[in-house]
Design a protein around this motif. Structure first.
Motif, PDB file in Angstrom:
ATOM      1  N   GLN A 399       0.742  -1.288   0.026  1.00 20.98           N
ATOM      2  CA  GLN A 399      -0.146  -0.137   0.136  1.00 20.98           C
ATOM      3  C   GLN A 399       0.833   1.165   0.184  1.00 20.98           C
ATOM      4  OE1 GLN A 399      -0.636  -2.401   2.276  1.00 20.98           O
ATOM      5  NE2 GLN A 399      -2.166  -3.403   1.119  1.00 20.98           N
ATOM      6  N   SER A 400       2.181   1.110   0.202  1.00 25.37           N
ATOM      7  CA  SER A 400       3.228   2.350   0.398  1.00 25.37           C
ATOM      8  C   SER A 400       3.079   3.265  -1.159  1.00 25.37           C
ATOM      9  CB  SER A 400       4.439   2.097   0.746  1.00 25.37           C
ATOM     10  OG  SER A 400       5.301   1.420  -0.131  1.00 25.37           O
ATOM     11  N   ASP A 401       3.094   4.567  -1.076  1.00 22.89           N
ATOM     12  CA  ASP A 401       2.634   5.155  -2.111  1.00 22.89           C
ATOM     13  C   ASP A 401       4.169   5.137  -2.891  1.00 22.89           C
ATOM     14  OD1 ASP A 401       0.557   6.328  -1.587  1.00 22.89           O
ATOM     15  OD2 ASP A 401       1.383   8.182  -0.759  1.00 22.89           O
ATOM     16  N   ARG A 402       5.289   5.030  -2.282  1.00 24.87           N
ATOM     17  CA  ARG A 402       6.837   4.741  -3.177  1.00 24.87           C
ATOM     18  C   ARG A 402       6.630   3.678  -3.892  1.00 24.87           C
ATOM     19  NH1 ARG A 402      12.686   6.125  -0.889  1.00 24.87           N
ATOM     20  NH2 ARG A 402      13.615   6.550  -3.069  1.00 24.87           N
ATOM     21  N   TYR A 403       6.486   2.561  -3.176  1.00 25.77           N
ATOM     22  CA  TYR A 403       6.764   1.195  -3.754  1.00 25.77           C
ATOM     23  C   TYR A 403       5.600   1.259  -4.956  1.00 25.77           C
ATOM     24  CZ  TYR A 403       6.432  -3.940  -4.033  1.00 25.77           C
ATOM     25  OH  TYR A 403       6.538  -5.332  -4.441  1.00 25.77           O
ATOM     26  N   ARG A 404       4.444   1.451  -4.935  1.00 30.75           N
ATOM     27  CA  ARG A 404       3.321   1.254  -5.615  1.00 30.75           C
ATOM     28  C   ARG A 404       3.801   2.229  -7.020  1.00 30.75           C
ATOM     29  NH1 ARG A 404      -0.668   2.776  -3.047  1.00 30.75           N
ATOM     30  NH2 ARG A 404      -1.010   4.626  -3.537  1.00 30.75           N
ATOM     31  N   LYS A 405       4.184   3.446  -6.677  1.00 35.86           N
ATOM     32  CA  LYS A 405       4.785   4.264  -7.671  1.00 35.86           C
ATOM     33  C   LYS A 405       5.547   3.560  -8.529  1.00 35.86           C
ATOM     34  CE  LYS A 405       6.351   8.792  -8.834  1.00 35.86           C
ATOM     35  NZ  LYS A 405       7.415   8.318  -9.685  1.00 35.86           N
ATOM     36  N   LEU A 406       6.774   3.093  -7.863  1.00 36.56           N
ATOM     37  CA  LEU A 406       7.770   2.449  -8.656  1.00 36.56           C
ATOM     38  C   LEU A 406       7.386   1.246  -9.494  1.00 36.56           C
ATOM     39  CD1 LEU A 406      10.880   2.688  -9.218  1.00 36.56           C
ATOM     40  CD2 LEU A 406      11.100   1.036  -7.309  1.00 36.56           C
ATOM     41  N   LEU A 407       6.438   0.556  -9.093  1.00 35.49           N
ATOM     42  CA  LEU A 407       5.703  -0.347  -9.939  1.00 35.49           C
ATOM     43  C   LEU A 407       4.960   0.021 -10.997  1.00 35.49           C
ATOM     44  CD1 LEU A 407       4.307  -2.887  -7.335  1.00 35.49           C
ATOM     45  CD2 LEU A 407       6.283  -3.520  -8.357  1.00 35.49           C
ATOM     46  N   THR A 408       4.228   0.887 -10.709  1.00 41.50           N
ATOM     47  CA  THR A 408       3.448   1.854 -11.684  1.00 41.50           C
ATOM     48  C   THR A 408       4.181   2.010 -13.010  1.00 41.50           C
ATOM     49  OG1 THR A 408       1.953   2.441 -10.223  1.00 41.50           O
ATOM     50  CG2 THR A 408       1.913   3.453 -12.496  1.00 41.50           C
ATOM     51  N   ASP A 409       5.542   2.970 -12.551  1.00 41.02           N
ATOM     52  CA  ASP A 409       6.556   3.453 -13.506  1.00 41.02           C
ATOM     53  C   ASP A 409       7.048   2.214 -14.473  1.00 41.02           C
ATOM     54  OD1 ASP A 409       6.397   6.201 -12.963  1.00 41.02           O
ATOM     55  OD2 ASP A 409       7.654   6.005 -11.464  1.00 41.02           O
ATOM     56  N   CYS A 410       7.498   1.341 -13.813  1.00 41.52           N
ATOM     57  CA  CYS A 410       7.839   0.212 -14.385  1.00 41.52           C
ATOM     58  C   CYS A 410       6.901  -0.425 -15.534  1.00 41.52           C
ATOM     59  CB  CYS A 410       8.307  -1.228 -13.454  1.00 41.52           C
ATOM     60  SG  CYS A 410       9.618  -0.649 -12.388  1.00 41.52           S
ATOM     61  N   MET A 411       5.525  -0.626 -15.082  1.00 43.14           N
ATOM     62  CA  MET A 411       4.452  -0.880 -16.032  1.00 43.14           C
ATOM     63  C   MET A 411       4.315   0.056 -17.166  1.00 43.14           C
ATOM     64  SD  MET A 411       1.896  -2.338 -13.177  1.00 43.14           S
ATOM     65  CE  MET A 411       2.356  -3.606 -12.003  1.00 43.14           C
ATOM     66  N   ILE A 412       4.358   1.249 -16.891  1.00 44.19           N
ATOM     67  CA  ILE A 412       4.330   2.216 -17.777  1.00 44.19           C
ATOM     68  C   ILE A 412       5.184   2.219 -19.090  1.00 44.19           C
ATOM     69  CG2 ILE A 412       3.959   4.849 -18.482  1.00 44.19           C
ATOM     70  CD1 ILE A 412       2.471   5.190 -15.761  1.00 44.19           C
ATOM     71  N   ALA A 413       6.447   1.997 -18.458  1.00 39.69           N
ATOM     72  CA  ALA A 413       7.734   1.906 -19.316  1.00 39.69           C
ATOM     73  C   ALA A 413       7.514   0.967 -20.266  1.00 39.69           C
ATOM     74  CB  ALA A 413       8.898   1.984 -18.381  1.00 39.69           C
ATOM     75  N   GLU A 414       7.091  -0.179 -19.721  1.00 43.92           N
ATOM     76  CA  GLU A 414       6.966  -1.440 -20.816  1.00 43.92           C
ATOM     77  C   GLU A 414       6.499  -0.982 -22.164  1.00 43.92           C
ATOM     78  OE1 GLU A 414       6.114  -6.170 -20.265  1.00 43.92           O
ATOM     79  OE2 GLU A 414       4.428  -4.826 -19.864  1.00 43.92           O
ATOM     80  N   ASP A 415       5.411  -0.297 -22.041  1.00 47.78           N
ATOM     81  CA  ASP A 415       4.809   0.349 -23.523  1.00 47.78           C
ATOM     82  C   ASP A 415       5.089   1.635 -23.732  1.00 47.78           C
ATOM     83  OD1 ASP A 415       3.315  -2.184 -24.001  1.00 47.78           O
ATOM     84  OD2 ASP A 415       1.927  -1.421 -22.431  1.00 47.78           O
ATOM     85  N   MET A 416       5.769   2.217 -23.025  1.00 53.31           N
ATOM     86  CA  MET A 416       6.193   3.827 -23.306  1.00 53.31           C
ATOM     87  C   MET A 416       7.536   4.032 -22.614  1.00 53.31           C
ATOM     88  SD  MET A 416       3.967   7.317 -22.464  1.00 53.31           S
ATOM     89  CE  MET A 416       4.158   7.486 -20.862  1.00 53.31           C
ATOM     90  N   PRO A 417       8.749   3.398 -23.502  1.00 49.91           N
ATOM     91  CA  PRO A 417       9.960   3.364 -22.799  1.00 49.91           C
ATOM     92  C   PRO A 417      10.423   4.940 -22.589  1.00 49.91           C
ATOM     93  CG  PRO A 417       9.785   2.015 -24.642  1.00 49.91           C
ATOM     94  CD  PRO A 417       8.655   2.726 -24.671  1.00 49.91           C
ATOM     95  N   SER A 418       9.889   5.972 -23.074  1.00 48.65           N
ATOM     96  CA  SER A 418      10.503   7.201 -22.988  1.00 48.65           C
ATOM     97  C   SER A 418       9.933   7.891 -21.615  1.00 48.65           C
ATOM     98  CB  SER A 418       9.986   8.067 -23.960  1.00 48.65           C
ATOM     99  OG  SER A 418       8.507   8.210 -24.167  1.00 48.65           O
ATOM    100  N   TRP A 419       9.012   6.942 -20.816  1.00 50.37           N
ATOM    101  CA  TRP A 419       8.691   7.605 -19.614  1.00 50.37           C
ATOM    102  C   TRP A 419       9.749   7.130 -18.498  1.00 50.37           C
ATOM    103  CZ3 TRP A 419       5.469  10.739 -17.126  1.00 50.37           C
ATOM    104  CH2 TRP A 419       5.141  10.655 -15.706  1.00 50.37           C
ATOM    105  N   PHE A 420      10.232   6.231 -18.398  1.00 48.98           N
ATOM    106  CA  PHE A 420      11.052   5.501 -17.292  1.00 48.98           C
ATOM    107  C   PHE A 420      11.884   4.674 -17.779  1.00 48.98           C
ATOM    108  CE2 PHE A 420      11.366   3.428 -13.117  1.00 48.98           C
ATOM    109  CZ  PHE A 420      11.615   4.546 -12.116  1.00 48.98           C
ATOM    110  N   ASP A 421      13.303   4.585 -17.462  1.00 47.08           N
ATOM    111  CA  ASP A 421      14.289   3.613 -17.909  1.00 47.08           C
ATOM    112  C   ASP A 421      15.231   3.468 -16.714  1.00 47.08           C
ATOM    113  OD1 ASP A 421      15.979   5.862 -17.530  1.00 47.08           O
ATOM    114  OD2 ASP A 421      16.832   5.754 -19.341  1.00 47.08           O
ATOM    115  N   PHE A 422      16.143   2.540 -16.967  1.00 44.87           N
ATOM    116  CA  PHE A 422      16.987   2.050 -15.856  1.00 44.87           C
ATOM    117  C   PHE A 422      17.677   3.162 -15.156  1.00 44.87           C
ATOM    118  CE2 PHE A 422      21.443   0.795 -14.869  1.00 44.87           C
ATOM    119  CZ  PHE A 422      21.125   0.060 -14.066  1.00 44.87           C
ATOM    120  N   TYR A 423      17.931   4.165 -15.743  1.00 43.55           N
ATOM    121  CA  TYR A 423      18.684   5.395 -14.849  1.00 43.55           C
ATOM    122  C   TYR A 423      17.621   5.950 -13.880  1.00 43.55           C
ATOM    123  CZ  TYR A 423      22.637   4.374 -18.229  1.00 43.55           C
ATOM    124  OH  TYR A 423      23.516   3.784 -19.047  1.00 43.55           O
ATOM    125  N   ASP A 424      16.375   6.130 -14.592  1.00 47.69           N
ATOM    126  CA  ASP A 424      15.470   6.667 -13.664  1.00 47.69           C
ATOM    127  C   ASP A 424      15.216   5.668 -12.322  1.00 47.69           C
ATOM    128  OD1 ASP A 424      14.712   9.004 -15.017  1.00 47.69           O
ATOM    129  OD2 ASP A 424      13.600   7.557 -16.579  1.00 47.69           O
TER     130      ASP A 424
END
Length: 460
Positions: A399-424
């Motif tokens: 339920q923590s915001d930071r953990y859930r946000k990181l998972l969400t960023d990874c999911m978005i990046a799967e179809d939108m690589p310009s959103w979030f990458d390894f360095y982010d």
């Protein structure tokens, strides 16, 4: 993990360095050897051994490592806690660490000497593996790894050839199993981040059968669910924390809540056009390159059908939607099931929980995708990254915001690589020094100046 660690107890880690070592016997003058390409300006030399026997090479390198660490306080889990007072052979809680109490050098059957490395009676090259003890993930533990890698990198001719050698990192919870509430969050984060983490490694490693993608080819990616598994009795595994901590809701309701939460976060994040500044690191990718390989599916898909009655379409295969698989991992309630869901039928995956499938032996999560290296800054960076990923997931609830946000960023990046990458990802984990080291490795620009900046970087 030094001052970064917010848990009451530091995690532990170990490294396995696969490499080829040059050796000469006493009768050979070192300056009479033909210098291999790439060693013309090397500070090191072939390792001098009593004879050309492989056992002599192992003995000689073991002796050099012991000499290097003489007087250096050990960060080993066993020695730091017990000073040898436990019977490691017969104590069930500690016996699995019997062979991981000190640095060892051993042969590796997968490291046959390639043709490009000449070997004779009086000189040659041999493949071997240098393994650390189980070390506490503290500054002292990372300093011990640095010290051994500097011996290998700066004083001995060693090489890592293409796809032959790997760097394996084990992360553990001291001598114990990870608590299940931590293990499942680690598994979910590694699963979601796998495509991003893959981009930090040599492309050859993505095609390597010894470290296939957990996102592309694991059982949970093929559609296998907890209900499909033939569960062994919990009593066989001495399982604790069998039920999902803090929740009495049915599994289906919990999974739906996880999916709904991800969907809301994804919608909110996707509507934002602001991305943090990250000067000095490369632009984010614009295209998706990490996709399943048909040849990798030939053995994996029939295995899923045979073992679990799951029949993915081999002609138009797509891994399960990431949020579906992540939700399944987050509601897994024992380590055998977690090991099965994350397993790749062809062998150990890039981020492997295969030790969770049995009671004996190691109790670690294994990171397998890095290419072989003995560069001190790269080895320590990759070890710190592995530990930090596990630490971050262990500290954050579903339920923590930071953990859930990181998972969400990874999911978005799967179809939108310009959103979030390894360095982010590394910046989000407060690991800019490690990001700069991996960037130098990928740009083939690892220099002493880069290493010195890394060693001097402050640790938070």
């Amino acid at each position: 993990m030094g001052s970064r660690n917010n848990t009451p107890r530091a995690l532990s880690f170990g490294v396995e360095l696969e490499l080829y070592v040059a050796w000469i016997t006493p009768d050979v003058e070192a300056d009479s050897l033909d210098v291999p390409p790439g060693f013309n300006t090397s500070k090191g030399a072939p390792l001098r051994v009593p004879s050309g026997r492989f056992d002599d090479l192992l003995w000689a390198l073991n002796a050099r490592i012991r000499e290097t660490l003489q007087g250096f306080p050990s960060a080993a889990v066993a020695s730091a806690d017990l000073n040898g007072r436990v019977d490691f052979v017969h104590d069930d809680e500690w016996s699995h660490l019997q062979t991981y109490r000190e640095w060892t050098v051993k042969g590796d059957p997968s490291l046959s000497t390639p043709d490009e490395l000449d070997s004779g009676i009086d000189s040659g090259w041999d493949g071997l593996e240098v393994c650390s003890p189980a070390l506490w993930a503290t500054e002292q533990g990372f300093a011990e790894v640095r010290r051994v890698c500097e011996l290998l990198h700066d004083t001995i001719w060693t090489t890592n050839i293409g796809n032959y050698t790997g760097l394996h990192i084990h992360v553990g919870y001291g001598h114990s199993w990870f608590p299940m509430h931590s293990a499942r969050r680690i598994a979910a984060l590694l699963y979601a981040a796998d495509p991003l983490l893959a981009a930090s490694h040599d492309p050859d490693r993505l095609l390597n059968s010894f470290c296939p993608s957990i996102r592309m080819y694991s059982n949970v990616s093929l559609g296998v669910r907890i209900a499909d598994l033939e569960m062994r009795p919990h009593s066989e595994l001495e399982i604790s924390d069998v039920s999902l901590a803090g929740s009495s809701r049915p599994r289906t309701e919990l999974a739906q809540r996880i999916r709904d939460g991800f969907a809301r976060s994804q919608q909110a994040v996707s509507s934002s056009s602001t991305r943090p500044y990250r000067g000095g690191l490369p632009p984010r990718p614009s295209t998706k390159t990490y996709t399943p390989l048909p040849e990798a599916l030939e053995n994996i898909l029939p295995s899923a059908a045979r073992n679990y009655g799951v029949y993915p379409d081999r002609y138009d295969f797509r891994p399960a939607p990431m949020q579906e698989a992540v939700a399944e991992l987050l509601q897994t309630d024992n380590r055998w099931a977690l090991g099965k869901l994350t397993t790749v039928s062809s062998g150990r995956s890039a981020y492997s929980f295969h030790h969770f499938l049995r009671d004996g032996g190691k109790r670690t999560i294994e990171f397998r995708q890095a290419a072989g290296t003995v560069d001190p800054a790269e080895v320590v960076s990759r070890a710190r990254i592995a530990v930090r990923l596990c630490e971050f997931a262990s500290n954050g609830s579903v339920q923590s915001d930071r953990y859930r946000k990181l998972l969400t960023d990874c999911m978005i990046a799967e179809d939108m690589p310009s959103w979030f990458d390894f360095y982010d990802l590394l910046l989000e984990l407060d690991m800019r020094p490690e990001a700069e080291v991996i960037h130098a490795v990928k740009e083939n620009n690892m220099t002493d100046a880069v290493r010195q900046r890394y060693w001097a970087a402050p640790r938070r």
